[in-house]
Write an enzyme that holds these catalytic residues in place. Structure first.
Site, PDB file in Angstrom:
ATOM      1  N   HIS A  29      -6.277   4.572   6.504  1.00 26.74           N
ATOM      2  CA  HIS A  29      -5.570   4.179   5.283  1.00 26.74           C
ATOM      3  C   HIS A  29      -4.818   5.358   4.650  1.00 26.74           C
ATOM      4  O   HIS A  29      -3.780   5.164   4.022  1.00 26.74           O
ATOM      5  CB  HIS A  29      -6.570   3.554   4.307  1.00 26.74           C
ATOM      6  CG  HIS A  29      -5.933   2.907   3.110  1.00 26.74           C
ATOM      7  ND1 HIS A  29      -4.987   1.910   3.222  1.00 26.74           N
ATOM      8  CD2 HIS A  29      -6.082   3.121   1.773  1.00 26.74           C
ATOM      9  CE1 HIS A  29      -4.591   1.532   2.009  1.00 26.74           C
ATOM     10  NE2 HIS A  29      -5.239   2.257   1.113  1.00 26.74           N
ATOM     11  N   SER A  40       0.834  -1.208   0.000  1.00 24.99           N
ATOM     12  CA  SER A  40       0.000   0.000   0.000  1.00 24.99           C
ATOM     13  C   SER A  40       0.866   1.254   0.000  1.00 24.99           C
ATOM     14  O   SER A  40       1.727   1.418   0.873  1.00 24.99           O
ATOM     15  CB  SER A  40      -0.884   0.038   1.248  1.00 24.99           C
ATOM     16  OG  SER A  40      -1.960  -0.830   1.110  1.00 24.99           O
ATOM     17  N   HIS A  54      -6.117  -8.443  -1.995  1.00 19.31           N
ATOM     18  CA  HIS A  54      -6.321  -8.757  -0.579  1.00 19.31           C
ATOM     19  C   HIS A  54      -7.584  -9.595  -0.404  1.00 19.31           C
ATOM     20  O   HIS A  54      -8.542  -9.462  -1.165  1.00 19.31           O
ATOM     21  CB  HIS A  54      -6.477  -7.466   0.243  1.00 19.31           C
ATOM     22  CG  HIS A  54      -5.347  -6.495   0.097  1.00 19.31           C
ATOM     23  ND1 HIS A  54      -5.289  -5.582  -0.931  1.00 19.31           N
ATOM     24  CD2 HIS A  54      -4.233  -6.299   0.846  1.00 19.31           C
ATOM     25  CE1 HIS A  54      -4.182  -4.856  -0.806  1.00 19.31           C
ATOM     26  NE2 HIS A  54      -3.524  -5.269   0.247  1.00 19.31           N
ATOM     27  N   TYR A  61      -9.811  -9.192   1.868  1.00 12.81           N
ATOM     28  CA  TYR A  61     -10.985  -8.363   2.192  1.00 12.81           C
ATOM     29  C   TYR A  61     -11.634  -7.759   0.958  1.00 12.81           C
ATOM     30  O   TYR A  61     -12.763  -7.273   1.012  1.00 12.81           O
ATOM     31  CB  TYR A  61     -10.635  -7.261   3.208  1.00 12.81           C
ATOM     32  CG  TYR A  61      -9.583  -6.267   2.742  1.00 12.81           C
ATOM     33  CD1 TYR A  61      -9.879  -5.245   1.851  1.00 12.81           C
ATOM     34  CD2 TYR A  61      -8.275  -6.362   3.203  1.00 12.81           C
ATOM     35  CE1 TYR A  61      -8.910  -4.341   1.431  1.00 12.81           C
ATOM     36  CE2 TYR A  61      -7.296  -5.463   2.795  1.00 12.81           C
ATOM     37  CZ  TYR A  61      -7.620  -4.455   1.907  1.00 12.81           C
ATOM     38  OH  TYR A  61      -6.658  -3.579   1.481  1.00 12.81           O
ATOM     39  N   GLU A  62     -10.919  -7.782  -0.195  1.00 14.93           N
ATOM     40  CA  GLU A  62     -11.534  -7.279  -1.437  1.00 14.93           C
ATOM     41  C   GLU A  62     -12.594  -8.259  -1.949  1.00 14.93           C
ATOM     42  O   GLU A  62     -13.321  -7.957  -2.888  1.00 14.93           O
ATOM     43  CB  GLU A  62     -10.457  -7.063  -2.502  1.00 14.93           C
ATOM     44  CG  GLU A  62      -9.506  -5.929  -2.185  1.00 14.93           C
ATOM     45  CD  GLU A  62      -8.384  -5.828  -3.212  1.00 14.93           C
ATOM     46  OE1 GLU A  62      -8.627  -5.348  -4.324  1.00 14.93           O
ATOM     47  OE2 GLU A  62      -7.240  -6.234  -2.877  1.00 14.93           O
ATOM     48  N   ALA A 113       2.723  -2.394   3.934  1.00 16.65           N
ATOM     49  CA  ALA A 113       2.552  -1.390   4.982  1.00 16.65           C
ATOM     50  C   ALA A 113       1.957  -2.127   6.172  1.00 16.65           C
ATOM     51  O   ALA A 113       1.065  -2.964   5.995  1.00 16.65           O
ATOM     52  CB  ALA A 113       1.592  -0.303   4.502  1.00 16.65           C
ATOM     53  N   MET A 156      -2.565  -6.974   6.420  1.00 15.30           N
ATOM     54  CA  MET A 156      -3.655  -7.760   5.821  1.00 15.30           C
ATOM     55  C   MET A 156      -3.195  -8.422   4.526  1.00 15.30           C
ATOM     56  O   MET A 156      -3.975  -8.591   3.589  1.00 15.30           O
ATOM     57  CB  MET A 156      -4.861  -6.851   5.553  1.00 15.30           C
ATOM     58  CG  MET A 156      -5.323  -6.048   6.752  1.00 15.30           C
ATOM     59  SD  MET A 156      -6.580  -4.830   6.311  1.00 15.30           S
ATOM     60  CE  MET A 156      -6.513  -3.725   7.717  1.00 15.30           C
ATOM     61  N   SER A 157      -1.905  -8.735   4.455  1.00 18.81           N
ATOM     62  CA  SER A 157      -1.395  -9.324   3.197  1.00 18.81           C
ATOM     63  C   SER A 157      -0.189 -10.211   3.486  1.00 18.81           C
ATOM     64  O   SER A 157       0.000 -10.685   4.604  1.00 18.81           O
ATOM     65  CB  SER A 157      -0.985  -8.199   2.234  1.00 18.81           C
ATOM     66  OG  SER A 157       0.151  -7.506   2.735  1.00 18.81           O
ATOM     67  N   ASN A 193       2.113   2.947  11.060  1.00 22.26           N
ATOM     68  CA  ASN A 193       1.394   3.441  12.247  1.00 22.26           C
ATOM     69  C   ASN A 193       1.780   2.573  13.429  1.00 22.26           C
ATOM     70  O   ASN A 193       2.163   1.411  13.259  1.00 22.26           O
ATOM     71  CB  ASN A 193      -0.125   3.375  12.019  1.00 22.26           C
ATOM     72  CG  ASN A 193      -0.601   2.007  11.598  1.00 22.26           C
ATOM     73  OD1 ASN A 193      -0.310   1.545  10.497  1.00 22.26           O
ATOM     74  ND2 ASN A 193      -1.306   1.328  12.469  1.00 22.26           N
ATOM     75  N   HIS A 246      -3.127   1.038  -4.706  1.00 22.17           N
ATOM     76  CA  HIS A 246      -2.740  -0.158  -5.478  1.00 22.17           C
ATOM     77  C   HIS A 246      -3.205   0.068  -6.923  1.00 22.17           C
ATOM     78  O   HIS A 246      -4.374  -0.150  -7.244  1.00 22.17           O
ATOM     79  CB  HIS A 246      -3.389  -1.413  -4.894  1.00 22.17           C
ATOM     80  CG  HIS A 246      -2.852  -1.781  -3.547  1.00 22.17           C
ATOM     81  ND1 HIS A 246      -1.862  -2.715  -3.378  1.00 22.17           N
ATOM     82  CD2 HIS A 246      -3.132  -1.311  -2.315  1.00 22.17           C
ATOM     83  CE1 HIS A 246      -1.562  -2.819  -2.082  1.00 22.17           C
ATOM     84  NE2 HIS A 246      -2.334  -1.969  -1.421  1.00 22.17           N
TER      85      HIS A 246
HETATM   86  O1  LIG Z   1      -0.393  -5.041   2.990  1.00 26.64           O
HETATM   87  P1  LIG Z   1      -0.529  -3.863   2.107  1.00 26.64           P
HETATM   88  O2  LIG Z   1      -1.112  -4.191   0.780  1.00 26.64           O
HETATM   89  O3  LIG Z   1       0.766  -3.097   1.978  1.00 26.64           O
HETATM   90  O4  LIG Z   1      -1.593  -2.864   2.784  1.00 26.64           O
HETATM   91  C1  LIG Z   1      -1.828  -2.661   4.157  1.00 26.64           C
HETATM   92  O5  LIG Z   1      -2.425  -1.407   4.255  1.00 26.64           O
HETATM   93  C2  LIG Z   1      -3.863  -1.530   4.109  1.00 26.64           C
HETATM   94  C3  LIG Z   1      -4.505  -0.827   5.280  1.00 26.64           C
HETATM   95  O6  LIG Z   1      -4.181   0.526   5.306  1.00 26.64           O
HETATM   96  C4  LIG Z   1      -4.161  -3.012   4.128  1.00 26.64           C
HETATM   97  O7  LIG Z   1      -4.404  -3.475   2.821  1.00 26.64           O
HETATM   98  C5  LIG Z   1      -2.900  -3.597   4.694  1.00 26.64           C
HETATM   99  O8  LIG Z   1      -2.683  -4.934   4.298  1.00 26.64           O
HETATM  100  N1  LIG Z   2      -4.184  -5.001  10.020  1.00 31.69           N
HETATM  101  C1  LIG Z   2      -3.481  -3.877   9.884  1.00 31.69           C
HETATM  102  N2  LIG Z   2      -3.014  -3.541   8.684  1.00 31.69           N
HETATM  103  C2  LIG Z   2      -2.316  -2.409   8.570  1.00 31.69           C
HETATM  104  N3  LIG Z   2      -1.732  -1.868   7.501  1.00 31.69           N
HETATM  105  C3  LIG Z   2      -1.130  -0.733   7.892  1.00 31.69           C
HETATM  106  N4  LIG Z   2      -1.322  -0.543   9.188  1.00 31.69           N
HETATM  107  C4  LIG Z   2      -2.048  -1.592   9.632  1.00 31.69           C
HETATM  108  C5  LIG Z   2      -2.565  -1.950  10.920  1.00 31.69           C
HETATM  109  O1  LIG Z   2      -2.393  -1.278  11.921  1.00 31.69           O
HETATM  110  N5  LIG Z   2      -3.272  -3.109  10.980  1.00 31.69           N
END
Ligand SMILES: O=P(O)(O)O[C@H]1O[C@H](CO)[C@@H](O)[C@H]1O
Ligand SMILES: Nc1nc2[nH]cnc2c(=O)[nH]1
Length: 319
Positions: A282, A58, A111, A113-114, A141, A244-245, A268, A89
């Site tokens: 985000h 991200s 992802h 969640y999509e 991220a 989440m990836s 964060n 993305h």
């Molecule tokens: O893992 P990437 O795709 O970098 O993105 C991260 O950032 C997004 C949340 O802000 C979520 O999709 C999380 O997985």
């Molecule tokens: N699940 C999760 N994904 C993120 N992607 C960027 N920051 C975060 C976070 O704090 N939690």
């Protein structure tokens, strides 16, 4: 062919009837043959064979700007490719040379969640393997759980905790085609240890060693960020960063015998106290990616140069 299905080897037997039954059970997954169609389309548009793959997390799509003489192919034009739906993305494959090495960048990942099942999220990894990619750099991220991590730090992923896998959700679930890899792949050396060491050295040479850590990543399904209780549980389990990836991508890449290096940009600090009133979002995640893009580009380019100068092919002990 049996019943119109290739008579592939599944669990040691070759039986198209079993394949058809399992396909009904598990939905229409990508077969080896279908992915060859995707590969064929790409090969007709790119004249070289990529050896390096980069998945941009991200807000980290600008890593693809490092490629010399780029050829960009939108996912929406590639047969059988899913499309990106998340801000930050872009949704294209970019081919070019990075530190002199033929490379393909995924500017945008998929992802869970999509709405994509994990095997679909990981489809591009098998496509990259079939194109010739041997080394995969996965970026993401993530929220920092380790209290010593600050926003903008980099965590080199040394291991992961596959939380979704605990509940049986795994990209390798379903019929196994041994042309991709074994039914029961090991995962205890999933991250190339030599590349991690090299990345630490690159960080030292860049004078940013105090912003680089080694840690454990975990992935939840998302799309919501975590509750305070969930974050404290993840900390107790030994996770240093959460996203989440990545985890399912690493599993798929190891299954098909790629060398994997992954890092998280800490965007964060996870809120682990009820008294705090800051909330993750985000936009902030993408902003931090932009702020650190220069550093990450330099790190990735220099690392790749050294990986191939050092001839690193396997970071696994005894291989
Ligand atoms: O893992 P990437 O795709 O970098 O993105 C991260 O950032 C997004 C949340 O802000 C979520 O999709 C999380 O997985
Ligand atoms: N699940 C999760 N994904 C993120 N992607 C960027 N920051 C975060 C976070 O704090 N939690």
């Amino acid at each position: 062919m049996v019943n119109g299905y290739p008579n592939i080897k599944i669990n040691g037997t070759t039986n198209g009837h079993i394949h058809k039954a399992l396909e009904t059970e598990y939905g229409h997954r990508y077969t080896y043959e279908l992915l060859l169609e995707t590969v064929h389309y790409i090969r007709n548009r790119v004249s070289f064979t990529p050896v390096v793959g980069v998945i941009c997390g991200s807000g980290l799509g600008s890593l693809a700007d490092c490629l010399v003489n780029p050829i960009e192919i939108p996912y929406s034009t590639i047969p059988h490719f899913p499309t990106s739906t998340v801000k930050g993305h872009v949704g294209s494959l970019v081919f070019g040379h990075l530190s002199g090495l033929p490379t393909v960048c995924m500017k945008g990942r998929f992802h869970y969640y999509e709405g994509y099942p994990l095997w679909k999220c990981c489809m591009p990894i098998r496509v990259m393997k079939l194109l010739g990619v041997s080394h995969l750099i996965i970026t993401n991220a993530a929220g920092g759980l380790n209290p010593s991590y600050k926003v903008g730090d980099i965590m080199l992923v040394k291991d992961h905790i596959n939380i979704m896998g605990f509940a049986g959700n795994n990209p390798l679930q379903g019929p196994n085609d041994e042309r991709f890899g074994p039914r029961f792949p090991p995962m205890n050396q999933a991250y190339n240890r030599d590349i991690i060491q090299l990345a630490k050295k690159v960080g030292e040479d860049m004078g940013v060693e105090n912003r680089i850590h080694e840690g454990v990543y975990t992935c939840l399904g998302g799309p919501n960020f975590e509750t305070v209780a969930e974050l404290n549980m993840l900390k107790m389990l030994g996770a240093d960063a959460v996203g989440m990836s990545t985890v399912h991508e690493v599993i798929t890449a190891n299954h098909c015998d790629m060398e994997v290096f992954a890092f998280s940009l800490i965007t964060n600090e996870c809120v682990v106290q009820y008294e705090a009133n800051n909330e993750p979002n985000h936009e902030e995640v993408i902003d931090v990616g932009k702020q650190r893009e220069g550093l990450l580009k330099q790190l990735v380019s220099e690392l790749l140069k050294r990986v191939f100068e050092n001839g690193i092919t396997s970071g696994k002990i005894g291989k």
